[in-house]
Design an enzyme around this catalytic site. Structure first.
Site, PDB file in Angstrom:
ATOM      1  N   CYS A 199      -5.705  16.702  31.881  1.00  0.00           N
ATOM      2  CA  CYS A 199      -7.148  17.206  31.220  1.00  0.00           C
ATOM      3  C   CYS A 199      -8.056  15.900  31.140  1.00  0.00           C
ATOM      4  O   CYS A 199      -9.228  16.333  30.706  1.00  0.00           O
ATOM      5  CB  CYS A 199      -6.876  17.840  30.049  1.00  0.00           C
ATOM      6  SG  CYS A 199      -5.642  19.283  29.970  1.00  0.00           S
ATOM      7  N   HIS A 257     -10.853  17.454  23.209  1.00  0.00           N
ATOM      8  CA  HIS A 257     -10.114  18.148  23.978  1.00  0.00           C
ATOM      9  C   HIS A 257      -9.468  19.527  23.458  1.00  0.00           C
ATOM     10  O   HIS A 257      -8.829  19.310  22.304  1.00  0.00           O
ATOM     11  CB  HIS A 257      -9.309  17.534  25.001  1.00  0.00           C
ATOM     12  CG  HIS A 257      -8.317  18.174  25.569  1.00  0.00           C
ATOM     13  ND1 HIS A 257      -8.746  19.258  26.696  1.00  0.00           N
ATOM     14  CD2 HIS A 257      -7.091  18.271  25.904  1.00  0.00           C
ATOM     15  CE1 HIS A 257      -7.827  19.785  27.319  1.00  0.00           C
ATOM     16  NE2 HIS A 257      -6.694  19.278  26.750  1.00  0.00           N
ATOM     17  N   SER A 283       3.656  17.606  23.122  1.00  0.00           N
ATOM     18  CA  SER A 283       2.233  17.443  23.619  1.00  0.00           C
ATOM     19  C   SER A 283       1.466  17.523  22.349  1.00  0.00           C
ATOM     20  O   SER A 283       0.112  16.908  22.306  1.00  0.00           O
ATOM     21  CB  SER A 283       1.901  18.682  24.372  1.00  0.00           C
ATOM     22  OG  SER A 283       1.664  19.806  23.819  1.00  0.00           O
ATOM     23  N   GLU A 340      -6.759  19.433  37.820  1.00  0.00           N
ATOM     24  CA  GLU A 340      -5.285  19.111  37.890  1.00  0.00           C
ATOM     25  C   GLU A 340      -4.512  20.209  38.486  1.00  0.00           C
ATOM     26  O   GLU A 340      -3.267  20.591  38.267  1.00  0.00           O
ATOM     27  CB  GLU A 340      -4.541  18.790  36.611  1.00  0.00           C
ATOM     28  CG  GLU A 340      -5.012  19.889  35.286  1.00  0.00           C
ATOM     29  CD  GLU A 340      -4.202  19.625  33.960  1.00  0.00           C
ATOM     30  OE1 GLU A 340      -2.897  19.608  34.310  1.00  0.00           O
ATOM     31  OE2 GLU A 340      -4.553  19.601  33.034  1.00  0.00           O
TER      32      GLU A 340
END
Ligand code: COA
Length: 389
Positions: free
Chosen positions: A113, A235, A203, A81
């Site tokens: 991600c 993650h 987020s 990204e």
């Protein structure tokens, strides 16, 4: 005839430089406890002026080619990204640096991600079609936020390369996957920006919703039960997020969430990310490498992997280490990749952070800073120039 499919070998690279969070805290007056405990980060990898996603990717993938050759690689999937070109796939530069055969397809994938997990799943599909082929999956990213923004402490950079094959030596990947997509603006980087924009709290919430969403779908698809898993690998935009995620999953399943249980389950997955920082697409696979390198024995024990990409797309799936996986780890090399970095001070970091390549087509030579095998030598006429040592 059905085959086990999965990750045959895994290798990672990071940057030449590292900034300890103590230096950032000294600069901005933050209590170091916020970084060390609050977000769970000790230091972050900082690219040298002559490093980028391509040099890290080539450095990560080179040992795989050295160990297994390139004869059977017919596809390279490069997930990122932090792409360097809107048209050309970064993997084409890597293909060239590694002298891979011309009879190869190379493509770049993007979904924040999550990209590397899409790459892995697409690779498994190709191998299922022809189990004699190998697919090289590379995840490479530089995480960059504005200086003095809340995201700054969660920067980092790394590349993970994985050779995806039939009858893998390291890990078998299993069906089903639990999937979840939701249109949210928690983290994004419009094409005209070098640094990402992030709504930190949004987020975290979106990530936790995705943990729930993927787990629900995973269960409905007939996946393992919670107790079947020996370990969970999440993650890690910052390592504390994995703790939040696991607590959320346990709560969702009406389980105890005492600190000790969560630390035991998550701790080993954070040891590389804790000192490297966020490496976006590579992050969950660095977590996997850390788990394999730092757990005595996971033979035949399912590991739950949770991949999240802001925006957002997420996937939960299971992987099982093979009976012989210990003989295919590169723990000492992995640790050296981290300890070989040179520590820099805040002014040096800031200079690198603000460093940009010319956008007017002029010839620019980058200073020789990296000591790694591949470097970005400069840019001329809008073309990046790479060199091999
Ligand atoms: N000692 C220990 N802990 C401390 C502390 C101290 N002195 N000071 C603060 N903390 C804790 C806070 O309680 C908080 O913990 P909690 O989340 O468990 O409540 C944590 O440190 C972070 O503090 P906060 O005030 O929320 O920090 P922030 O406003 O600077 O934002 C992030 C933190 C992570 C949201 C911010 O760094 C960010 O936006 N990062 C990018 C997010 C990202 O990468 N998202 C990508 C997609 S997942």
């Amino acid at each position: 005839m059905s085959h086990h499919l999965g990750i045959h070998d895994l290798s990672f690279a990071t940057t030449e430089f590292v900034l300890p969070h103590t230096a950032l805290a000294d600069h901005n007056g933050t209590d170091i406890g916020k970084y060390h405990t609050g977000i769970g980060q000790e230091s972050m990898s900082i690219p040298a002026a002559d490093e980028d996603i391509v040099t890290m990717a080539a450095t990560a993938a080179a040992p795989l080619i050295a160990r297994h050759g390139s004869d059977r690689i017919r596809t390279v999937v490069f997930a990122t990204e932090s792409s360097i070109d809107q048209a050309k796939a970064a993997g084409v530069y890597v293909h060239s640096l590694l002298q891979l055969p011309s009879a190869t397809r190379v493509v770049e994938l993007k979904q924040a991600c999550y990209g590397a997990t899409a790459a892995l799943q697409f690779a498994l599909g190709l191998i299922r079609r022809d189990p004699t082929q190998h697919v090289l999956v590379i995840a490479s990213d530089v995480s960059k936020y504005d200086a003095d923004s809340p995201g700054e402490a969660t920067q980092g950079a790394a590349a993970v390369a994985m050779l995806v094959t039939a009858n893998p030596a390291l890990l078998t990947i299993h069906d089903p996957s639990g999937l979840y997509t939701a249109d949210v603006m928690d983290f994004w980087r419009p094409n005209y920006r070098d640094t990402a924009l992030v709504d930190g709290q949004e987020s975290i919430n979106a990530y936790l919703q995705a943990v729930e969403g993927t787990w629900k779908d995973y269960t409905e698809q007939g996946g393992h039960t919670l107790d079947d898993f020996t370990a969970f690998c999440y993650h890690q935009p910052f390592t504390k997020m994995a703790y939040k995620a696991h607590r959320h999953l346990l709560n969702y399943n009406d389980r105890d969430t005492d600190h000790h249980t969560i630390t035991q389950a998550i701790g080993p997955t954070t040891t590389y990310n804790n000192v490297i920082g966020n490496s976006y697409t590579a992050s969950v696979y660095l977590g996997l490498a850390a788990l394999l390198d730092h757990t005595p024995d996971l033979t035949n024990q399912p590991i739950g992997l949770f991949s999240y990409g802001s925006g957002s797309v997420a996937e939960f799936f299971a992987a099982t280490p093979t009976p012989d996986y210990h003989n295919h780890l590169h723990t000492t090399t992995n640790q050296h990749t981290i300890t070989r970095r040179t520590t820099i001070d805040y002014p040096t970091y800031l200079q690198l952070h603000e460093n940009t390549l010319p956008t007017d087509g002029t010839h620019h030579t980058t200073p020789t800073q990296t000591t790694g095998p591949y470097r970005l030598a400069g840019i001329n006429n809008h073309k990046r120039i790479y060199e091999t040592r």
